[in-house]
Motif scaffolding. Structure first.
Motif, mmCIF file in Angstrom:
data_model
loop_
_atom_site.group_PDB
_atom_site.id
_atom_site.type_symbol
_atom_site.label_atom_id
_atom_site.label_comp_id
_atom_site.label_asym_id
_atom_site.label_seq_id
_atom_site.Cartn_x
_atom_site.Cartn_y
_atom_site.Cartn_z
ATOM 1 N N TYR A 1 0.836 -1.211 0.000
ATOM 2 C CA TYR A 1 0.000 0.000 0.000
ATOM 3 C C TYR A 1 0.867 1.257 0.000
ATOM 4 O O TYR A 1 0.578 2.232 -0.703
ATOM 5 N N ALA A 2 1.936 1.225 0.791
ATOM 6 C CA ALA A 2 2.807 2.399 0.873
ATOM 7 C C ALA A 2 3.502 2.654 -0.464
ATOM 8 O O ALA A 2 3.720 3.807 -0.860
ATOM 9 N N PHE A 3 3.823 1.589 -1.173
ATOM 10 C CA PHE A 3 4.546 1.700 -2.439
ATOM 11 C C PHE A 3 3.649 2.219 -3.557
ATOM 12 O O PHE A 3 4.067 3.054 -4.374
ATOM 13 N N TYR A 4 2.406 1.743 -3.600
ATOM 14 C CA TYR A 4 1.498 2.075 -4.701
ATOM 15 C C TYR A 4 0.481 3.164 -4.369
ATOM 16 O O TYR A 4 -0.149 3.711 -5.278
ATOM 17 N N GLY A 5 0.282 3.449 -3.084
ATOM 18 C CA GLY A 5 -0.822 4.307 -2.691
ATOM 19 C C GLY A 5 -2.073 3.469 -2.503
ATOM 20 O O GLY A 5 -2.176 2.344 -3.016
ATOM 21 N N ASP A 6 -3.042 4.016 -1.785
ATOM 22 C CA ASP A 6 -4.210 3.220 -1.409
ATOM 23 C C ASP A 6 -5.017 2.731 -2.607
ATOM 24 O O ASP A 6 -5.410 1.560 -2.650
ATOM 25 N N TYR A 7 -5.274 3.599 -3.575
ATOM 26 C CA TYR A 7 -6.165 3.210 -4.674
ATOM 27 C C TYR A 7 -5.581 2.058 -5.485
ATOM 28 O O TYR A 7 -6.214 1.014 -5.650
ATOM 29 N N MET A 8 -4.372 2.246 -5.985
ATOM 30 C CA MET A 8 -3.765 1.186 -6.788
ATOM 31 C C MET A 8 -3.301 0.031 -5.909
ATOM 32 O O MET A 8 -3.352 -1.136 -6.313
ATOM 33 N N GLY A 9 -2.842 0.336 -4.702
ATOM 34 C CA GLY A 9 -2.363 -0.714 -3.803
ATOM 35 C C GLY A 9 -3.436 -1.730 -3.481
ATOM 36 O O GLY A 9 -3.190 -2.937 -3.484
ATOM 37 N N LEU A 10 -4.649 -1.252 -3.200
ATOM 38 C CA LEU A 10 -5.767 -2.156 -2.915
ATOM 39 C C LEU A 10 -5.989 -3.119 -4.077
ATOM 40 O O LEU A 10 -6.147 -4.331 -3.884
ATOM 41 N N ARG B 1 -11.107 -15.564 -1.500
ATOM 42 C CA ARG B 1 -10.625 -14.697 -2.573
ATOM 43 C C ARG B 1 -11.777 -13.945 -3.232
ATOM 44 O O ARG B 1 -11.678 -12.746 -3.515
ATOM 45 N N GLN B 2 -12.869 -14.619 -3.459
ATOM 46 C CA GLN B 2 -14.014 -13.974 -4.105
ATOM 47 C C GLN B 2 -14.591 -12.874 -3.222
ATOM 48 O O GLN B 2 -14.961 -11.802 -3.714
ATOM 49 N N ARG B 3 -14.670 -13.123 -1.921
ATOM 50 C CA ARG B 3 -15.183 -12.093 -1.005
ATOM 51 C C ARG B 3 -14.198 -10.927 -0.901
ATOM 52 O O ARG B 3 -14.584 -9.759 -0.916
ATOM 53 N N MET B 4 -12.915 -11.256 -0.808
ATOM 54 C CA MET B 4 -11.886 -10.227 -0.649
ATOM 55 C C MET B 4 -11.848 -9.283 -1.844
ATOM 56 O O MET B 4 -11.608 -8.071 -1.701
ATOM 57 N N ASN B 5 -12.096 -9.801 -3.047
ATOM 58 C CA ASN B 5 -12.029 -8.969 -4.250
ATOM 59 C C ASN B 5 -13.119 -7.901 -4.305
ATOM 60 O O ASN B 5 -13.050 -6.989 -5.125
ATOM 61 N N ARG B 6 -14.114 -8.018 -3.427
ATOM 62 C CA ARG B 6 -15.185 -7.020 -3.415
ATOM 63 C C ARG B 6 -14.947 -5.912 -2.390
ATOM 64 O O ARG B 6 -15.705 -4.946 -2.326
ATOM 65 N N LEU B 7 -13.900 -6.050 -1.585
ATOM 66 C CA LEU B 7 -13.614 -5.035 -0.574
ATOM 67 C C LEU B 7 -13.031 -3.788 -1.225
ATOM 68 O O LEU B 7 -12.282 -3.875 -2.203
ATOM 69 N N GLU B 8 -13.352 -2.626 -0.675
ATOM 70 C CA GLU B 8 -13.018 -1.365 -1.337
ATOM 71 C C GLU B 8 -12.131 -0.446 -0.511
ATOM 72 O O GLU B 8 -12.006 0.742 -0.818
#
Length: 338
Positions: free
Chosen positions: A267-276, A297-304
């Motif tokens: 997250y620190a390397f990419y920033g929050d938007y791209m890091g997520l 994995r399917q549930r995690m991919n929906r987290l924002e």
């Protein structure tokens, strides 16, 4: 073994993989036993050097040495300038990419497409080696298709040009990543040159690493896709090569901590938007062979949000304790715990 003046702690290396081996992942692999790691492929076009993507790929702040940058292109003068630019930014080793089989790269006559033009290959090697005062290495393939294998010719050219180390993927450009890697060409290259040779392709287990080193005579092995979601594979292979014994699967508590550290660095390397978003593939690889991994994995991919993602991953690995104190990742766990 050495690359120029750099003494490496072992002969188990991380392969450069676009979109995977960013600085946080390279650092993690080194912490977990990798003796050497090369950056993602960086564009040689000066117009792209200031871009966010290229800047990240050549960012080595705080990284364990030696710091190696892989460059790609088809123009000798531009590649030479790119090599100097990266050395000025802290690169201690320059690696030339003549191995990437991806169409987008090959359509620009870069990567493994260069193997069809041996004259240009020689010009690139001479230009880059002459441009910098750090070791230059080459990653390439056995040829551009099964009927046109020229790895021996390229290897001899590279040695004559002053290349410090060769990494050979045991497939042709046309093979892509399909089929089984063949190792007889790597063995022939190793027998033909006096510089270090690294074997790459289909090295997925400690036994396979030992087998490949034996049949090729190579000085080292380079691990690519098998390290995705399993960065501790480097210490497993290194330990097996040194002792003939298997390490047990990692403790759930250790991987839970590693995941937290990896994600926060990501997250620190990419920033929050791209890091997520870019973290999702790494998380998917980590959990794919674990109990409940696909559903998670399917549930995690929906987290924002990064906070939700980090908390969800932490909770998932905490839940793995119900299956034992060590990770239960398929056949690997059974073999390594035996």
């Amino acid at each position: 073994m050495n690359i120029g003046p750099h003494i490496l702690r072992n002969n188990v290396f991380v392969a450069p993989m676009a979109g995977v081996t960013d600085r946080p992942f390279r650092q993690l692999c080194k912490q977990l036993g990798a003796g050497y790691a090369v950056s993602e492929m960086a564009a040689s076009d000066p117009r792209l050097w200031a871009s966010e993507k290229t800047s990240r790929r050549t960012n080595h702040d705080g990284e364990m040495e030696p710091k190696a940058v892989q460059i790609a292109g088809a123009d000798p003068a531009i590649l030479a300038t790119c090599a100097k630019f990266n050395v000025d930014r802290g690169a201690q080793i320059i690696d030339i990419n003549m191995g990437c089989p991806v169409k987008k790269v090959c359509n620009s006559w870069c990567g493994s497409a260069l193997l069809q033009n041996e004259k240009l290959v020689g010009e690139i090697l001479d230009a880059v080696v002459s441009a910098v005062d750090v070791p230059v290495t080459l990653k390439f393939r056995t040829g551009w298709n099964r009927e046109n294998k020229n790895a021996l010719t390229i290897a001899r050219m590279a040695e004559e040009a002053g290349i410090a180390m060769l990494t050979l993927h045991g497939r042709t450009r046309a093979d892509g990543y399909s089929g089984d890697a063949e190792y007889d060409t790597i063995a022939a290259v190793k027998a033909a040159v006096s510089i270090p040779v690294v074997a790459n392709g289909d090295i997925t287990t400690p036994e396979k690493a030992k087998h490949v080193l034996r049949v090729t005579g190579a000085d080292a092995v380079m691990i690519g896709r098998a390290a995705q979601g399993r960065p501790w594979i480097f210490r497993e292979i290194d330990h097996y090569l040194r002792t003939g014994e298997y390490l047990p699967a990692p403790l759930v508590s250790e991987v839970r901590m590693l995941m937290s550290e990896h994600l926060q660095a990501h997250y620190a390397f990419y920033g929050d938007y791209m890091g997520l978003r870019t973290a999702r593939k790494h998380i998917g690889w980590y959990v794919r062979d674990l109990p409940g991994g696909e559903e998670f994995r399917q549930r995690m991919n929906r987290l924002e949000s990064c906070e939700e993602q980090l908390a969800a991953v932490d909770a998932f690995f905490e839940s793995q304790n119900a299956h034992g104190e060590r990770l239960q990742y398929g056949l690997a766990a059974e073999k390594l715990a035996a």
